[in-house]
Design a protein around this motif. Structure first.
Motif, PDB file in Angstrom:
ATOM      1  N   ALA A  90       0.856  -1.188   0.000  1.00 47.21           N
ATOM      2  CA  ALA A  90       0.000   0.000   0.000  1.00 47.21           C
ATOM      3  C   ALA A  90       0.894   1.241   0.000  1.00 47.21           C
ATOM      4  O   ALA A  90       2.093   1.148   0.266  1.00 47.21           O
ATOM      5  CB  ALA A  90      -0.913  -0.024   1.221  1.00 47.21           C
ATOM      6  N   PRO A  91       0.336   2.418  -0.299  1.00 48.72           N
ATOM      7  CA  PRO A  91       1.165   3.627  -0.331  1.00 48.72           C
ATOM      8  C   PRO A  91       1.909   3.889   0.965  1.00 48.72           C
ATOM      9  O   PRO A  91       2.993   4.477   0.953  1.00 48.72           O
ATOM     10  CB  PRO A  91       0.154   4.733  -0.637  1.00 48.72           C
ATOM     11  CG  PRO A  91      -0.948   4.044  -1.369  1.00 48.72           C
ATOM     12  CD  PRO A  91      -1.048   2.697  -0.759  1.00 48.72           C
ATOM     13  N   ASP A  92       1.374   3.458   2.125  1.00 50.06           N
ATOM     14  CA  ASP A  92       2.055   3.695   3.394  1.00 50.06           C
ATOM     15  C   ASP A  92       3.087   2.622   3.721  1.00 50.06           C
ATOM     16  O   ASP A  92       3.672   2.625   4.800  1.00 50.06           O
ATOM     17  CB  ASP A  92       1.044   3.795   4.529  1.00 50.06           C
ATOM     18  CG  ASP A  92       0.247   2.502   4.682  1.00 50.06           C
ATOM     19  OD1 ASP A  92       0.427   1.585   3.848  1.00 50.06           O
ATOM     20  OD2 ASP A  92      -0.556   2.414   5.639  1.00 50.06           O
ATOM     21  N   GLY A  93       3.294   1.655   2.796  1.00 49.94           N
ATOM     22  CA  GLY A  93       4.293   0.617   3.012  1.00 49.94           C
ATOM     23  C   GLY A  93       3.761  -0.643   3.629  1.00 49.94           C
ATOM     24  O   GLY A  93       4.525  -1.584   3.881  1.00 49.94           O
ATOM     25  N   THR A  94       2.432  -0.730   3.870  1.00 54.74           N
ATOM     26  CA  THR A  94       1.853  -1.951   4.442  1.00 54.74           C
ATOM     27  C   THR A  94       1.844  -3.054   3.389  1.00 54.74           C
ATOM     28  O   THR A  94       1.489  -2.824   2.229  1.00 54.74           O
ATOM     29  CB  THR A  94       0.430  -1.695   4.931  1.00 54.74           C
ATOM     30  OG1 THR A  94       0.463  -0.635   5.891  1.00 54.74           O
ATOM     31  CG2 THR A  94      -0.158  -2.946   5.561  1.00 54.74           C
ATOM     32  N   VAL A  95       2.235  -4.258   3.798  1.00 54.11           N
ATOM     33  CA  VAL A  95       2.246  -5.402   2.891  1.00 54.11           C
ATOM     34  C   VAL A  95       0.814  -5.867   2.680  1.00 54.11           C
ATOM     35  O   VAL A  95       0.111  -6.222   3.644  1.00 54.11           O
ATOM     36  CB  VAL A  95       3.112  -6.539   3.441  1.00 54.11           C
ATOM     37  CG1 VAL A  95       3.040  -7.754   2.516  1.00 54.11           C
ATOM     38  CG2 VAL A  95       4.549  -6.084   3.624  1.00 54.11           C
ATOM     39  N   VAL A  96       0.378  -5.864   1.429  1.00 51.94           N
ATOM     40  CA  VAL A  96      -0.990  -6.249   1.095  1.00 51.94           C
ATOM     41  C   VAL A  96      -1.051  -7.693   0.617  1.00 51.94           C
ATOM     42  O   VAL A  96      -1.983  -8.440   0.956  1.00 51.94           O
ATOM     43  CB  VAL A  96      -1.554  -5.291   0.025  1.00 51.94           C
ATOM     44  CG1 VAL A  96      -2.958  -5.726  -0.395  1.00 51.94           C
ATOM     45  CG2 VAL A  96      -1.559  -3.861   0.535  1.00 51.94           C
ATOM     46  N   LYS A  97      -0.070  -8.082  -0.143  1.00 54.19           N
ATOM     47  CA  LYS A  97      -0.128  -9.413  -0.745  1.00 54.19           C
ATOM     48  C   LYS A  97       1.288  -9.911  -0.964  1.00 54.19           C
ATOM     49  O   LYS A  97       2.196  -9.143  -1.322  1.00 54.19           O
ATOM     50  CB  LYS A  97      -0.885  -9.356  -2.083  1.00 54.19           C
ATOM     51  CG  LYS A  97      -1.142 -10.716  -2.725  1.00 54.19           C
ATOM     52  CD  LYS A  97      -1.938 -10.536  -4.017  1.00 54.19           C
ATOM     53  CE  LYS A  97      -2.239 -11.885  -4.660  1.00 54.19           C
ATOM     54  NZ  LYS A  97      -2.999 -11.726  -5.936  1.00 54.19           N
ATOM     55  N   THR A  98       1.504 -11.218  -0.781  1.00 56.36           N
ATOM     56  CA  THR A  98       2.805 -11.853  -1.029  1.00 56.36           C
ATOM     57  C   THR A  98       2.587 -13.215  -1.653  1.00 56.36           C
ATOM     58  O   THR A  98       1.477 -13.765  -1.577  1.00 56.36           O
ATOM     59  CB  THR A  98       3.607 -12.032   0.276  1.00 56.36           C
ATOM     60  OG1 THR A  98       2.861 -12.866   1.168  1.00 56.36           O
ATOM     61  CG2 THR A  98       3.918 -10.695   0.935  1.00 56.36           C
ATOM     62  N   LEU A 106      11.787 -15.936   3.271  1.00 59.70           N
ATOM     63  CA  LEU A 106      11.935 -15.285   4.573  1.00 59.70           C
ATOM     64  C   LEU A 106      11.601 -16.217   5.736  1.00 59.70           C
ATOM     65  O   LEU A 106      11.591 -15.787   6.897  1.00 59.70           O
ATOM     66  CB  LEU A 106      11.051 -14.041   4.642  1.00 59.70           C
ATOM     67  CG  LEU A 106      11.366 -12.943   3.628  1.00 59.70           C
ATOM     68  CD1 LEU A 106      10.444 -11.755   3.805  1.00 59.70           C
ATOM     69  CD2 LEU A 106      12.822 -12.493   3.751  1.00 59.70           C
ATOM     70  N   ARG A 107      11.290 -17.481   5.430  1.00 66.61           N
ATOM     71  CA  ARG A 107      11.025 -18.492   6.445  1.00 66.61           C
ATOM     72  C   ARG A 107       9.896 -18.060   7.401  1.00 66.61           C
ATOM     73  O   ARG A 107      10.050 -18.053   8.625  1.00 66.61           O
ATOM     74  CB  ARG A 107      12.308 -18.816   7.230  1.00 66.61           C
ATOM     75  CG  ARG A 107      13.384 -19.452   6.375  1.00 66.61           C
ATOM     76  CD  ARG A 107      14.574 -19.881   7.184  1.00 66.61           C
ATOM     77  NE  ARG A 107      15.382 -18.756   7.625  1.00 66.61           N
ATOM     78  CZ  ARG A 107      16.290 -18.143   6.866  1.00 66.61           C
ATOM     79  NH1 ARG A 107      16.484 -18.560   5.602  1.00 66.61           N
ATOM     80  NH2 ARG A 107      17.009 -17.146   7.329  1.00 66.61           N
ATOM     81  N   THR A 108       8.771 -17.673   6.797  1.00 61.72           N
ATOM     82  CA  THR A 108       7.598 -17.275   7.568  1.00 61.72           C
ATOM     83  C   THR A 108       6.341 -17.720   6.827  1.00 61.72           C
ATOM     84  O   THR A 108       6.378 -17.968   5.611  1.00 61.72           O
ATOM     85  CB  THR A 108       7.579 -15.750   7.799  1.00 61.72           C
ATOM     86  OG1 THR A 108       6.451 -15.418   8.631  1.00 61.72           O
ATOM     87  CG2 THR A 108       7.457 -15.006   6.496  1.00 61.72           C
ATOM     88  N   HIS A 109       5.213 -17.799   7.554  1.00 61.76           N
ATOM     89  CA  HIS A 109       3.958 -18.248   6.943  1.00 61.76           C
ATOM     90  C   HIS A 109       3.051 -17.090   6.580  1.00 61.76           C
ATOM     91  O   HIS A 109       2.137 -17.259   5.763  1.00 61.76           O
ATOM     92  CB  HIS A 109       3.216 -19.202   7.895  1.00 61.76           C
ATOM     93  CG  HIS A 109       3.977 -20.449   8.205  1.00 61.76           C
ATOM     94  ND1 HIS A 109       4.205 -21.431   7.280  1.00 61.76           N
ATOM     95  CD2 HIS A 109       4.590 -20.853   9.352  1.00 61.76           C
ATOM     96  CE1 HIS A 109       4.896 -22.417   7.825  1.00 61.76           C
ATOM     97  NE2 HIS A 109       5.158 -22.093   9.087  1.00 61.76           N
ATOM     98  N   GLU A 110       3.261 -15.931   7.151  1.00 63.43           N
ATOM     99  CA  GLU A 110       2.367 -14.818   6.875  1.00 63.43           C
ATOM    100  C   GLU A 110       3.119 -13.507   6.987  1.00 63.43           C
ATOM    101  O   GLU A 110       3.909 -13.286   7.908  1.00 63.43           O
ATOM    102  CB  GLU A 110       1.192 -14.816   7.877  1.00 63.43           C
ATOM    103  CG  GLU A 110       0.137 -13.772   7.563  1.00 63.43           C
ATOM    104  CD  GLU A 110      -0.438 -13.939   6.175  1.00 63.43           C
ATOM    105  OE1 GLU A 110      -0.390 -12.978   5.390  1.00 63.43           O
ATOM    106  OE2 GLU A 110      -0.898 -15.066   5.852  1.00 63.43           O
ATOM    107  N   LEU A 111       2.880 -12.639   5.983  1.00 66.77           N
ATOM    108  CA  LEU A 111       3.502 -11.324   5.976  1.00 66.77           C
ATOM    109  C   LEU A 111       2.483 -10.207   5.843  1.00 66.77           C
ATOM    110  O   LEU A 111       2.811  -9.034   6.041  1.00 66.77           O
ATOM    111  CB  LEU A 111       4.499 -11.215   4.814  1.00 66.77           C
ATOM    112  CG  LEU A 111       5.782 -12.066   4.916  1.00 66.77           C
ATOM    113  CD1 LEU A 111       6.547 -12.019   3.617  1.00 66.77           C
ATOM    114  CD2 LEU A 111       6.647 -11.586   6.071  1.00 66.77           C
ATOM    115  N   THR A 112       1.257 -10.576   5.492  1.00 65.60           N
ATOM    116  CA  THR A 112       0.227  -9.561   5.278  1.00 65.60           C
ATOM    117  C   THR A 112      -0.006  -8.770   6.560  1.00 65.60           C
ATOM    118  O   THR A 112      -0.132  -9.359   7.646  1.00 65.60           O
ATOM    119  CB  THR A 112      -1.072 -10.218   4.813  1.00 65.60           C
ATOM    120  OG1 THR A 112      -0.811 -10.987   3.633  1.00 65.60           O
ATOM    121  CG2 THR A 112      -2.130  -9.170   4.511  1.00 65.60           C
ATOM    122  N   GLY A 113      -0.049  -7.461   6.437  1.00 64.90           N
ATOM    123  CA  GLY A 113      -0.281  -6.599   7.582  1.00 64.90           C
ATOM    124  C   GLY A 113       0.985  -6.011   8.157  1.00 64.90           C
ATOM    125  O   GLY A 113       0.934  -4.995   8.861  1.00 64.90           O
TER     126      GLY A 113
END
Length: 465
Positions: A90-98, A106-113
């Motif tokens: 998003a324009p503010d740098g929030t991760v919307v989709k991966t 990155l060895r993670t299950h969720e990055l959204t948010g």
């Protein structure tokens, strides 16, 4: 009337009259081609040409196959399993989709948010604020930006980023799409290159240091073989000249020495050891210091050049070397009249050049085999070394030299002892001191070799006062 009847009989079509068909005659002046040379045609007689529809059919089939492949592939799988990571911001740098690739990276299950800044290392955040976002706002895209992403466990993954900004009709950034490429192997390769470059620079510095130390060692060692200054001898002017072969980076085998054994007795030694390098320097030091030790330790009746030459031969033989040394030994005793009585012995060395007054230089020899060849003892003994005598009066000049001065190429052959004596006469007749004679003679020999001697050069000039 005939045509109308045929048309009526044929139901409105004009029929060809019955009878044998006639072939059309060719135009006047043109003969028909033989059957073998006529182009093959279809049944209507038209010549066949390559089909213009062939390439179009091929392209159509390729397009159909490509479209079928796209329809068969799952768009979501194409996104999630792409060979690079994808994320939308998003324009503010929030991760919307991966996609799955990025999450696995990155060895993670969720990055959204999460925010994009949270995924960046501290250095990456600085780069984000100073380069990445300003460039995106200005150009709408960035390519191959190298940053480190931070995994939830705190480890870092080096990546390359390509990003594009999508704008709304008012020109404001609506979202940012980022492609993330794992650069772990590239970073490792770059680090290896940097490490190799640092090792190469360190090796170069070490080599330069070693070269400087070697040069200092060569100077020190050479200084121990050729004195930097000669002693002041009452009633005698002395001067020496020395030049190592080539660029002077290697220790040569030429040497000379002047020392006193009594108040009115002086010795002059000049020699040339075969070869170059450390081994030659060791033998050079042995002969030079051995001659001095023998001459200063022997009693007056024994201090004869021939005896010292024999003892030097025995000394070098015990050294167990395959090298040998040519050497000239002079013993100078001053008489009550002020002249010098000179006794000399030479072991395989070029003759001494003696110039009496203004006369021409002549060679004086008292030749014996070189030292170190064991020819003064055993079944093949050359017998006792021989020695010669001459006097030096005021104004007389004597010069000892190594073969580096005489074995110089000139048109027609070598300079030789005769050519050197001619040069000595010309220089001595115009010079007033031993220093000037030695210096000018060295310059003359160097000039014949374009300034780079092929062999070591050493000479000693003695002028009686």
């Amino acid at each position: 009337m005939l045509r109308r009847r045929h048309r009526a009989a044929g139901g409105g079509r004009v029929r060809r009259p019955a009878g044998p068909r006639r072939r059309a005659r060719p135009p006047a002046g043109r003969r028909p081609l033989p059957a073998a040379q006529r182009p093959r045609g279809d049944r209507l007689g038209a010549a066949r040409t390559p089909s213009a529809r062939g390439p179009s059919v091929t392209r159509s089939r390729v397009l159909e196959a490509f479209t079928a492949a796209l329809l068969d592939d799952d768009p979501q799988a194409l996104y999630d399993k792409a060979p690079c990571g994808y994320l939308t911001l998003a324009p503010d740098g929030t991760v919307v989709k991966t996609n799955d690739t990025l999450r696995t990276m990155l060895r993670t299950h969720e990055l959204t948010g999460t925010t994009w800044q949270e995924l960046l290392s501290p250095a990456g955040r600085v780069l984000h604020e100073t380069l990445l976002m300003p460039t995106l706002r200005l150009n709408g895209a960035v390519n191959e930006v190298a940053v480190d992403l931070e995994c939830p466990d705190g480890t870092h993954v080096p990546v390359l980023l390509n990003a594009t900004a999508e704008r709304d009709p008012q020109g404001r950034v609506r979202l940012v799409r980022v492609a993330v490429f794992d650069a772990t192997e590239r970073r490792r390769y770059e680090q290896d290159l940097v490490h190799s470059a640092e090792e190469a620079r360190a090796a170069q510095r070490a080599a330069e240091d070693a070269e400087r130390r070697l040069s200092a060692l060569v100077d020190t060692l050479q200084g121990s073989l050729v004195p930097r200054s000669l002693p002041a001898v009452p009633g005698l002017s002395l001067a020496g000249a020395y030049r190592p072969a080539g660029d002077g980076s290697e220790v040569g085998g030429d040497f000379y020495d002047v020392f006193a054994t009594d108040c009115d007795e002086w010795w002059v030694v000049l020699g040339d050891v075969s070869g170059k390098g450390v081994d030659a320097a060791v033998l050079t030091a042995l002969v030079r210091n051995g001659a001095r030790a023998l001459a200063t330790s022997l009693t007056e009746p024994e201090r004869e050049p021939a005896l010292i030459l024999r003892r030097l031969d025995e000394l070098v033989e015990r050294h167990e070397t395959e090298r040998f040394c040519t050497v000239s030994l002079l013993r100078l005793r001053r008489s009550a009249t002020g002249s010098w009585a000179v006794t000399m012995a030479s072991g395989g060395h070029p003759p001494l050049l003696l110039r009496t007054g203004p006369g021409p230089a002549t060679g004086v020899q008292a030749q014996n085999p070189p030292v170190g060849m064991g020819l003064y003892s055993g079944p093949d003994s050359a017998g006792e070394p021989v020695q010669g005598r001459f006097d030096l009066h005021a104004g007389d000049l004597a010069m000892l030299y190594t073969d580096g001065m005489s074995e110089v190429r000139v048109p027609g052959g070598l300079l030789g002892d005769e050519g050197l004596s001619v040069a000595l006469d010309a220089i001595a007749s115009e010079s007033s001191s031993a220093d000037e004679v030695a210096g000018r003679l060295l310059d003359h020999v160097l000039a014949l070799q374009d300034g780079t001697p092929r062999d070591d050069i050493a000479c000693l000039v003695l002028i009686a006062d």
